[in-house]
Write a protein that holds these residues in place. Structure first.
Motif, PDB file in Angstrom:
ATOM      1  N   TYR A 255       0.821  -1.207   0.000  1.00  0.00           N
ATOM      2  CA  TYR A 255       0.000   0.000   0.000  1.00  0.00           C
ATOM      3  C   TYR A 255       0.857   1.261   0.000  1.00  0.00           C
ATOM      4  O   TYR A 255       2.043   1.251   0.360  1.00  0.00           O
ATOM      5  CB  TYR A 255      -0.939   0.007   1.211  1.00  0.00           C
ATOM      6  N   TYR A 260      -2.737   5.080   2.454  1.00  0.00           N
ATOM      7  CA  TYR A 260      -3.105   3.698   2.770  1.00  0.00           C
ATOM      8  C   TYR A 260      -3.922   3.026   1.673  1.00  0.00           C
ATOM      9  O   TYR A 260      -4.622   2.046   1.932  1.00  0.00           O
ATOM     10  CB  TYR A 260      -3.849   3.634   4.112  1.00  0.00           C
ATOM     11  N   THR A 322      -5.456  -0.485   6.766  1.00  0.00           N
ATOM     12  CA  THR A 322      -5.796  -0.894   5.392  1.00  0.00           C
ATOM     13  C   THR A 322      -7.020  -1.797   5.349  1.00  0.00           C
ATOM     14  O   THR A 322      -7.299  -2.399   4.320  1.00  0.00           O
ATOM     15  CB  THR A 322      -4.607  -1.634   4.745  1.00  0.00           C
TER      16      THR A 322
END
Length: 456
Positions: A255, A260, A322
């Motif tokens: 990511y 994120y 995430t």
């Protein structure tokens, strides 16, 4: 035509075309040339396709014959033999990969476990090749993606145009930028096939056990990924810890640190060396609660459905940012174009069909909210919602045994996916309906095998 292939002088070999140890494609001796023009593996479709394309005699699953050397030989029925069934075992070389999950009881059980193997097989084939891209391999072609008849071997979608789990395993591995686990070394790797360097990214690695706990969590940050390179990040050391669980799940996410957003997500189910997946059999009885929020768009006979699936068994860990799986926008062609479609409210009442207790509990929680349709599958257990898959059907109240109610083909942004506790995933579904047919979207999964759950 063949100049530049394989050894650079036109000499090459193709294959293999059979079941493999998942770690073998990562090893140096798997294929000796740079380019492989044909490689393939198993490809059993789902049970509904078997029933729709074969007489009842063809619904009999292979006999699992135990051999003196400890291996299993699969003995298929004559109809499967005629349709070129490719077994999931190589006696003397490889134990039966379906039997690793327990001996299947019937056609549905066999085909579901086959999808687990299909996913692992094709993902490993592609990840093994990309793991050595630019250092040994130059490319590979899959043979074959589809059967022109009702064959029972090497295929990503069957004769009726339904994708096997192998399709989604391959598509996962073929991402332009991809995070993966080297199954031979257990090192986490990132493959960047693009011409651009990717910087200021991180990898989140989490292990989840069958009780829903997370005994291993690591973040590898401040990463820069050069173009057209494979970068080895770090060894995933959980199997070497003091008391690793015999069966566990691994979730990898690459990511952007700035927001994120997910670049690549990859989910594995693994066992310790020399083990098997038989502990997943009792895990099927886990009742993992899900919340499915859907919005439907329609234009003529074309439907586009946006599904958000949430594993409600645990609140997101504050250190995990995430969990919503907001994927970064990619500048590529997409199967989905919703700009010309208009959203429609879902005013249908629940279909009246025989249901068990679990389905009745589900229907108590089905509702609409703010123009969205919300369905909740009840459950009190914590853990990974494992191997979920959507399918689209004609909304008929009754079906004869063996009758195929599916609407095909259907395009899914992902399928045969899993969600760790607190995680949410967005799935897009695209299809066309025949005249006069109303569609319904159904959900199945490893933890949801007691019937089909209509979520739209």
């Amino acid at each position: 035509m063949w100049d530049g292939f394989a050894n650079g002088k036109g000499g090459f070999t193709d294959g293999p075309y059979e079941i493999q140890n998942p770690e073998d494609p990562f090893k140096d001796n798997f294929y000796k040339y740079g380019f492989n023009p044909e490689v393939g593996s198993v490809g059993i479709p789902v049970a509904a396709t078997i029933r729709a394309t074969m007489p009842r005699e063809g619904w009999q699953i292979p006999l699992f014959k135990k051999l003196p050397n400890g291996y299993t030989e699969e003995v298929p029925n004559p109809i499967w033999q005629y349709h070129k069934y490719l077994p999931y075992s190589k006696p003397g070389k490889l134990h039966d990969q379906i039997e690793l999950y327990g001996t299947p009881e019937d056609l549905d059980d066999f085909c579901l476990k086959a999808q687990l193997v299909n996913y692992i097989q094709y993902r490993a084939l592609l990840e093994g090749w990309t793991s050595r891209m630019w250092s040994k391999y130059t490319g590979v072609l899959i043979w074959k993606t589809q059967n022109p008849w009702t064959g029972l071997r090497g295929q990503f979608y069957d004769h009726l145009l339904d994708q096997t789990a192998g399709f989604f395993g391959c598509r996962c591995a073929a991402e332009p930028i991809h995070v993966q686990l080297n199954l031979a070394t257990y090192f986490i790797e990132v493959v960047n096939t693009t011409a651009e360097e990717l910087s200021n990214v991180a990898i989140e690695a989490s292990v989840w056990d069958l009780e829903g706990a997370c005994p291993y969590y690591k973040v590898f940050d401040k990463l820069s990924l050069p173009p057209k390179k494979v970068v080895s990040i770090s060894e995933m050391k959980y199997p070497k810890s003091k008391n690793p669980k015999p069966v566990f799940f691994l979730l990898l996410k690459l990511y952007h640190v700035s927001n994120y957003s997910i670049v690549s997500r990859n989910f594995y189910w693994l066992h310790v060396s020399g083990g098997d997946y038989k502990l997943l059999e009792p895990y099927r009885n886990k009742r993992i609660p899900l919340k499915i929020t859907s919005k439907t768009f329609i234009k003529g006979s074309s439907y586009e459905v946006e599904m958000k699936v949430l594993n409600k068994s645990k609140k997101p860990d504050p250190k995990t940012l995430t969990y919503k799986n907001n994927f970064a926008v990619r500048n590529d062609d997409s199967d989905f174009d919703m700009t010309s479609l208009k959203p429609i409210p879902d005013t249908r009442t629940d279909l009246k069909q025989p249901t068990g207790l679990f389905q009745r509990l589900y229907r108590q929680f089905s509702r609409e909210s703010d123009g969205l349709r919300v369905a909740e599958i009840n459950g009190s257990d914590g853990g990974v919602a494992f191997f979920l898959n959507f399918s689209v059907h004609a909304a008929k109240l009754e079906h004869e045994e063996g009758e195929d109610s599916r609407i095909l083909p259907v395009h899914y942004s992902d399928n045969y996916f899993s969600l760790v506790p607190g995680e949410e995933m967005s799935i897009k579904i695209s299809f066309k309906v025949p005249p006069g047919v109303s569609p319904r979207v159904a959900l199945r999964g490893w933890n949801y095998h007691h019937g089909v759950h209509t979520v739209l």
